[in-house]
Design an enzyme around this catalytic site. Structure first.
Site, mmCIF file in Angstrom:
data_model
loop_
_atom_site.group_PDB
_atom_site.id
_atom_site.type_symbol
_atom_site.label_atom_id
_atom_site.label_comp_id
_atom_site.label_asym_id
_atom_site.label_seq_id
_atom_site.Cartn_x
_atom_site.Cartn_y
_atom_site.Cartn_z
ATOM 1 N N ALA A 1 0.872 -1.178 0.000
ATOM 2 C CA ALA A 1 0.000 0.000 0.000
ATOM 3 C C ALA A 1 0.909 1.229 0.000
ATOM 4 C CB ALA A 1 -0.884 -0.024 1.236
ATOM 5 N N GLY B 1 0.573 -5.023 0.955
ATOM 6 C CA GLY B 1 -0.617 -5.143 0.096
ATOM 7 C C GLY B 1 -0.348 -5.925 -1.180
ATOM 8 N N GLU C 1 -0.642 -9.502 -0.191
ATOM 9 C CA GLU C 1 -2.075 -9.738 0.056
ATOM 10 C C GLU C 1 -2.857 -9.800 -1.252
ATOM 11 O OE1 GLU C 1 -1.958 -6.322 2.712
ATOM 12 O OE2 GLU C 1 -2.910 -7.523 4.258
ATOM 13 N N GLU D 1 4.512 -4.842 7.356
ATOM 14 C CA GLU D 1 3.752 -3.747 7.985
ATOM 15 C C GLU D 1 4.225 -3.400 9.388
ATOM 16 O OE1 GLU D 1 2.423 -6.226 6.264
ATOM 17 O OE2 GLU D 1 0.930 -5.442 4.861
HETATM 18 N N1 COA Z 1 4.580 3.052 -0.922
HETATM 19 C C1 COA Z 1 4.947 4.201 -1.513
HETATM 20 N N2 COA Z 1 6.047 4.327 -2.255
HETATM 21 C C2 COA Z 1 6.817 3.229 -2.388
HETATM 22 C C3 COA Z 1 6.491 1.992 -1.792
HETATM 23 C C4 COA Z 1 5.312 1.938 -1.029
HETATM 24 N N3 COA Z 1 4.900 0.812 -0.448
HETATM 25 N N4 COA Z 1 7.467 1.099 -2.105
HETATM 26 C C5 COA Z 1 8.336 1.759 -2.867
HETATM 27 N N5 COA Z 1 7.962 3.036 -3.047
HETATM 28 C C6 COA Z 1 8.632 4.101 -3.802
HETATM 29 C C7 COA Z 1 9.872 4.602 -3.081
HETATM 30 O O1 COA Z 1 9.535 5.559 -2.099
HETATM 31 C C8 COA Z 1 10.644 5.183 -4.238
HETATM 32 O O2 COA Z 1 10.096 6.448 -4.574
HETATM 33 P P1 COA Z 1 11.064 7.703 -4.921
HETATM 34 O O3 COA Z 1 11.843 7.249 -6.127
HETATM 35 O O4 COA Z 1 10.119 8.818 -5.206
HETATM 36 O O5 COA Z 1 11.937 7.884 -3.711
HETATM 37 C C9 COA Z 1 10.335 4.231 -5.383
HETATM 38 O O6 COA Z 1 9.134 3.571 -5.029
HETATM 39 C C10 COA Z 1 11.399 3.185 -5.601
HETATM 40 O O7 COA Z 1 11.603 2.492 -4.374
HETATM 41 P P2 COA Z 1 13.044 2.339 -3.681
HETATM 42 O O8 COA Z 1 12.831 2.158 -2.217
HETATM 43 O O9 COA Z 1 13.955 3.437 -4.098
HETATM 44 O O10 COA Z 1 13.520 0.959 -4.351
HETATM 45 P P3 COA Z 1 14.577 -0.078 -3.774
HETATM 46 O O11 COA Z 1 14.838 -1.041 -4.871
HETATM 47 O O12 COA Z 1 15.722 0.616 -3.140
HETATM 48 O O13 COA Z 1 13.788 -0.851 -2.589
HETATM 49 C C11 COA Z 1 11.914 -2.006 -1.618
HETATM 50 C C12 COA Z 1 12.710 -1.669 -2.893
HETATM 51 C C13 COA Z 1 10.676 -2.767 -2.043
HETATM 52 C C14 COA Z 1 12.765 -2.895 -0.686
HETATM 53 C C15 COA Z 1 11.537 -0.707 -0.886
HETATM 54 O O14 COA Z 1 10.947 0.188 -1.835
HETATM 55 C C16 COA Z 1 10.548 -0.893 0.233
HETATM 56 O O15 COA Z 1 10.920 -1.357 1.301
HETATM 57 N N6 COA Z 1 9.259 -0.520 0.009
HETATM 58 C C17 COA Z 1 8.235 -0.536 1.012
HETATM 59 C C18 COA Z 1 7.751 -1.950 1.266
HETATM 60 C C19 COA Z 1 6.692 -1.954 2.359
HETATM 61 O O16 COA Z 1 6.954 -1.664 3.508
HETATM 62 N N7 COA Z 1 5.461 -2.290 1.962
HETATM 63 C C20 COA Z 1 4.365 -2.403 2.853
HETATM 64 C C21 COA Z 1 3.580 -1.157 2.899
HETATM 65 S S1 COA Z 1 2.229 -1.307 4.026
#
Ligand code: COA
Length: 258
Positions: A64, A109, A112, A132
């Protein structure tokens, strides 16, 4: 306005692709709303007998949208969760089976969403998790309920309490993914299985999906009664006459979904 969800058709197979790669396909209200419209369109199309759901870029769905959730009030959080639940239930309630082709990150999400599909094919680069708790929240689009039903209570507890990410091999071992493919082969493999499903009697496949979905949480005798009723109903379809006739005439069946 362009949609975050692209819908394509190939014969009786529909494909939904979540397309917000710059944010790793994170589920904002807009993405969920586009997904909802795409699912409604699929539900209204009797010609779609199997579907594939995937994502563009290096993520299936990375969760999400954290930026959108950061300042939500309790009431807004409740509404956002309800929206996710409605959309994912609509996938589960589609007549046709949906295969999640998990091409990359399926977190929060995203995991899920994959769980709301009938089964999961994963890229060898896929990563799954319910992170989460790292953010001070819980899985809110069905993770605390569908994950234990899919992988068992103990494995789900470990994943949800630690928020850790697992790779495709571990997802396969847990039974979260049905199969793992090289990244370039994933979509073709999912499409091939979807086409195989779509070559069967579509009313029969739809009834099987419904029975598995509805029966799993019922006491066995009650669930078996549902199966008995549906088995009888199958004999009221043209497809049953066609399928059995074709077998006896040693030819391929031409199912109509009637
Ligand atoms: N919500 C909003 N934005 C998200 C996102 C999320 N769940 N997951 C990734 N993004 C965005 C990042 O903020 C980034 O945006 P920016 O370029 O404007 O800074 C872009 O997507 C690319 O992500 P980035 O983190 O730079 O990629 P990465 O390869 O370094 O890392 C992940 C990948 C998946 C490990 C990391 O993005 C992450 O941990 N995401 C969140 C996962 C999460 O907690 N999901 C559950 C949400 S309830």
């Amino acid at each position: 306005m362009t949609s975050f969800v692209e819908v394509t058709h190939d014969g009786h197979v529909g494909t939904l692709t979540i397309n917000r790669p710059d944010k790793l396909n994170a589920l904002s209200q807009e993405v969920l709303s586009d997904l909802s419209s795409a699912i409604e369109a699929l539900a209204a199309n009797d010609g779609v007998w199997a579907a594939v759901l995937t994502g563009t870029g290096k993520a299936f769905v990375a969760g999400a949208d954290i930026a959108a959730m950061k300042d939500m009030t309790e009431g807004e959080g409740l509404e956002f969760g309800a929206l996710g639940h409605r959309v994912f239930a609509a996938i589960e309630n589609l007549r046709c089976p949906v295969i999640a082709a998990v091409n990359g990150f399926a977190l929060g999400g995203g995991c899920e969403l994959a769980l709301a599909c009938d089964f999961i094919y994963a890229s060898s680069k896929a990563k799954f998790g319910q992170p989460e708790v790292n953010l001070g929240i819980i899985p809110g689009f069905g993770g605390t309920q569908r994950l234990p039903r899919r992988v068992g209570s103990a494995a789900a507890r470990e994943l949800i309490y630690t928020g850790k990410m697992i790779n495709a091999a571990e997802a396969l071992r847990l039974g979260l993914a049905n199969a793992v493919f090289e990244p370039d082969d994933l979509l073709a493999a999912a499409m091939k299985t979807a086409a195989e499903i779509a070559s069967k009697g579509p009313l029969a496949v739809a009834a099987a999906k419904r029975l598995i979905r509805d029966g799993v949480d019922l006491p066995l005798p009650e669930a078996n009664r549902l199966e008995q009723a549906a088995f009888g109903e199958a004999f009221g379809t043209e497809d049953q006459r066609e399928g059995m006739g074709a077998f006896l005439e040693k030819r391929a069946p031409a199912f109509k979904g009637a």
